[in-house]
Each structure stands twice: as structure tokens, then as C-alpha cells.
Scaffold this active site. Structure first.
Site, PDB file in Angstrom:
ATOM      1  CD  GLU A 252     -42.946  17.240   0.257  1.00 11.20           C
ATOM      2  OE1 GLU A 252     -41.926  17.504  -0.414  1.00 11.20           O
ATOM      3  OE2 GLU A 252     -44.017  16.885  -0.242  1.00 11.20           O
TER       4      GLU A 252
ATOM      5  CD  GLU B  72     -43.869  20.156  -3.621  1.00 10.69           C
ATOM      6  OE1 GLU B  72     -43.416  20.071  -2.480  1.00 10.69           O
ATOM      7  OE2 GLU B  72     -43.322  19.629  -4.620  1.00 10.69           O
TER       8      GLU B  72
END
Length: 417
Positions: free
Chosen positions: A367, A179
Site C-alpha cells: 500500500e 496494519e
């Protein structure tokens, strides 16, 4: 508004077989969330450890690390994963555990520790998915400017070489960055994950360097092990306008560009989205000769993280984007404990959005999961809300898979207190 939890799972009309034999199922974690500081050099602090102690960001001012032996915990956890029938485990390496100062001397104890984790996975027939970087920059490198210092290209090259060589015979799947928008935007623009300077220029230069680093790391890993599968992971959020006025629609488009397009498009050779967000033109002053070609990379897969959607309205006083997010509690929608709206369709929409890029080969949801208060009954956690959340999102992933053959896996996030 309380979350509606059904008494059983009869509403879900799919099974594992519906996803196909080649679909990857896994569990996902990060080093900072689950490791203690055993086997870690006294000088090897990361920015997350320093921030946690300095700002007391953990509930009850708890410490992020402790004396418990992580190797033994890993062995127990990996055996639990095996018992659940999960065959893939995604975890991250701690840069400062392996190279305490970020550059220079390698801590062999750190290498040994992760070798033990990887070996335990393989002994239990579990495929390790290794994330190189999950927000925990070594503190000594942050003191030198961190991701906003172009020297990070050299630092990350050294770190990647050490890891790729140390584990090349055992690790088939690598995720370079976790991320990048979160640790770059949250760190260098908002100052959440950073101790030093912040602002637009810090954000833009850190963004450019992070994109270069993920491309460099891909090439290093492929050179050391051509058979390795290498990807990177993007956070994403389904964006909708609060109302369908022209101003709110355009505000939602700007936020969508910032959150969902800014990090994927340069790596696909599409450049920075300057037309939609003109402030990206300032990034040119940080671009060196050859960067535009170097930044492009053909990842074997990309990871997606999605938990919710964001609802946006125009806001003249928000710098650079003229937009603001309307939180879940103000919209009176069902939230998780982190006040993120429960909106399963968001993951379907984001998979299709990223599937539309021709340069994206495969997509793994690396995720997903929901945070809810634990309800203890007879020494067991009654996990209905979390289970219902995951099952709803998995159903949307199945719908997306039926639309796009690029969807190849799902990892559920697991944390320990």
C-alpha cells in the site's frame, strides 16, 4: 507550503524494466472503502459502519455504504485495472458480509459475492491478493470485547477456515491482517476504531491476540492449501528526532520501537521489545502456556505500508513513551491533503529496516499513495500531484531493491468516493 509539481515526468530516469520481470505490480483497496451494502445481511454491521454513522467521520456526513451494485462496479473496475496493464489486485473480505454475527451462520450471498469478484479477476488474468481482515470487526464481536477478548482466537479460526475453504482453489496469495498496529493501537489504546473500553491493558491484550490470530490463520491456510503464499501487512513510519539532543534521540527510538518493531519482532520469535519499552512487560499476564511458540510464524512475505516519516521530540507528559509527534504543518514541510509529510526517502529506509530481519523472506509494498484535492479540467482529473508523489516513492523502492533482493512488489492504493 504548496507541493512542487513538475510539468512532466522527465526527472524520473527509470522504467518498469528496471524492476525486473518477476516484480509484482498491483492495485490495492479495502472492502469498507468501496463496497455498498447490496448482498449484505441486515444484521451484518461492522464497527467501521457503526462508527461512521455514529461519529459522522466522513466528510459531509456521507454514508459509507449505499444502494449501488458492487458486483457490477467490481467488474468495471477490474476491467480498468486490466486495461492499465496491472496484473494483481489486492482487496479485503468483509467478515460481517460472510458471517454476519462474526460467528455462527454463514451468509452464502457473501460467499457468492466474493466468488464473483475473484472469478472476475481470474477471467481478466488478474491475480487476486486477498486480505482476511482490514479493520472491520463484526459489531456483534465488538460487543463481546473484540480483539481484547481471548475468544477472538476461536472466532478468527472459524472465519479463516470458512474463507480458506471457500476460495482455496482460486486464491494463491493471502494477507492475514492489514496494519495490526493501527487497528489495535488506534482502536484499543486511543479509541479511534473501537466503540468500547480502551487503555493500556486493552491495547496489550488485543495486541497479543492479534499476533496469535495471524499465526493461527497462516497455519490454517497452509493446511488447506500448502501451495498458497501467505503473509501479513505492517504499517511503518520512518522516525527521526526533531533535534539531535539525547532526550529527543531516545524519544525517537521509543516511537520507532512502538510503531515499527512491536508487531514484527514477536512473530519472528524475538519477543516483545521490553527493554526499549518497559510497559510491554505487562503483556505477560495475558500470555498462556504455548503462546510464545505459537506466535512465531514463517510468513512467505510481509506487506509494508508507508506514506511518510514522523518527527519526534521528548515529551514528559505523554504516558508510557514520553514522546510526541510533530505534525507536518508545524514543521512547514510539503504535506498531502491528510497533512502527512511528503518524504519519499522514508519508504527506502523502511524497506531496508525490515529487510535486515533474517526471518523476513520477501517484502511487498502492499500500500502506498498520496491524497490530494482533485483538480477538474475538461472533465478530467489533473492528477499531477498524486502522480509525482507515487513516482518519487517508486524511485525510492527501486533504490531499495538494488540494496535488498527481498523487495518483490508494489501496490498502489486506489479508493472511490
Amino acid at each position: 507550503m504548496k507541493n512542487v509539481v513538475p510539468p512532466n515526468d522527465e526527472s524520473f530516469n527509470y522504467t518498469k524494466d528496471d524492476f525486473g520481470d518477476e516484480f509484482i505490480w498491483g492495485a490495492s483497496s479495502s472492502c469498507f472503502q468501496i463496497e455498498s451494502d447490496e448482498h449484505k445481511s441486515d444484521e451484518g454491521n461492522s464497527i467501521l459502519e457503526r462508527l461512521s454513522y455514529k461519529r459522522k467521520v466522513i466528510e459531509n456526513s456521507d454514508a459509507p455504504t449505499g444502494p449501488a451494485g458492487p458486483c457490477e462496479n467490481y467488474k468495471k473496475d477490474i476491467k480498468r485495472i486490466k486495461k492499465l496493464g496491472i496484473q494483481n489486485y489486492r482487496f479485503s473480505l468483509s467478515w460481517s458480509r460472510i458471517i454476519p454475527n462474526g460467528i455462527g451462520a454463514i451468509d452464502q450471498e457473501g460467499i457468492n459475492f466474493y466468488n464473483d469478484v475473484i472469478n472476475t479477476c481470474l477471467e481478466n488474468n488478474i491475480e487476486p491478493f486477498v486480505t482476511l481482515y482490514h479493520w472491520d470487526l463484526p459489531l456483534e464481536l465488538e460487543k463481546k470485547g473484540g480483539w481484547s477478548n481471548r475468544d477472538v482466537l476461536t472466532w478468527f479460526t472459524e472465519y479463516t477456515n470458512v474463507c480458506a475453504n471457500a476460495f482455496k482453489d482460486k486464491v494463491k496469495y493471502w494477507i492475514v491482517l492489514n496494519e495490526p498496529f493501527i487497528f489495535v493501537g488506534g482502536g484499543y489504546f486511543l479509541g479511534v476504531y473501537k466503540l468500547g473500553k480502551r487503555g493500556l491493558n486493552e491495547f496489550l491484550t488485543a495486541m497479543h491476540h492479534a499476533l496469535l490470530c495471524q499465526s493461527i490463520a497462516y497455519r490454517i491456510i497452509k493446511e488447506i492449501n500448502p501451495a498458497a503464499k501467505v503473509g501479513t501487512m505492517h504499517s511503518c513510519a520512518y522516525i527521526t528526532p526533531l533535534t539531535y539532543s539525547d532526550k529527543n534521540i531516545k524519544a525517537a527510538e521509543r516511537i520507532d520501537t512502538l510503531l515499527n518493531r512491536a508487531f514484527i519482532e514477536p512473530s519472528l520469535g524475538l519477543g516483545y521489545p521490553i527493554k526499549e519499552l518497559p510497559f510491554f512487560k505487562h503483556i505477560k499476564k495475558y500470555v498462556s502456556r504455548g503462546d510464545e511458540e505459537l506466535i512465531k510464524v514463517e510468513f512467505d512475505f510481509i506487506g509494508l505500508q508507508n506514506y511518510n516519516r514522523e518527527v519526534v521530540e521528548h515529551h514528559s507528559y505523554s504516558p508510557h513513551v514520553n514522546a510526541k509527534l510533530i505534525p507536518a504543518y508545524k514543521r512547514k514541510v510539503a504535506p498531502t491533503a491528510m497533512n502527512w509529510e511528503i518524504y519519499p526517502k522514508s519508504i527506502y529506509m523502511m524497506i531496508l529496516k525490515f529487510s535486515n530481519y533474517s526471518g523476513v523472506k520477501n517484502i511487498i509494498v502492499t500500500e502506498n499513495g498520496g491524497s490530494f484535492p482533485d483538480h477538474i479540467r475538461e472533465d478530467l482529473v489533473q492528477d499531477n500531484e498524486r502522480s509525482f508523489y507515487v513516482q518519487n516513492y517508486m524511485q525510492e523502492i527501486l533504490y531499495a531493491k538494488e540494496k535488498s533482493k527481498k523487495v518483490t512488489g508494489f501496490f498502489c492504493l486506489v479508493n472511490k468516493k
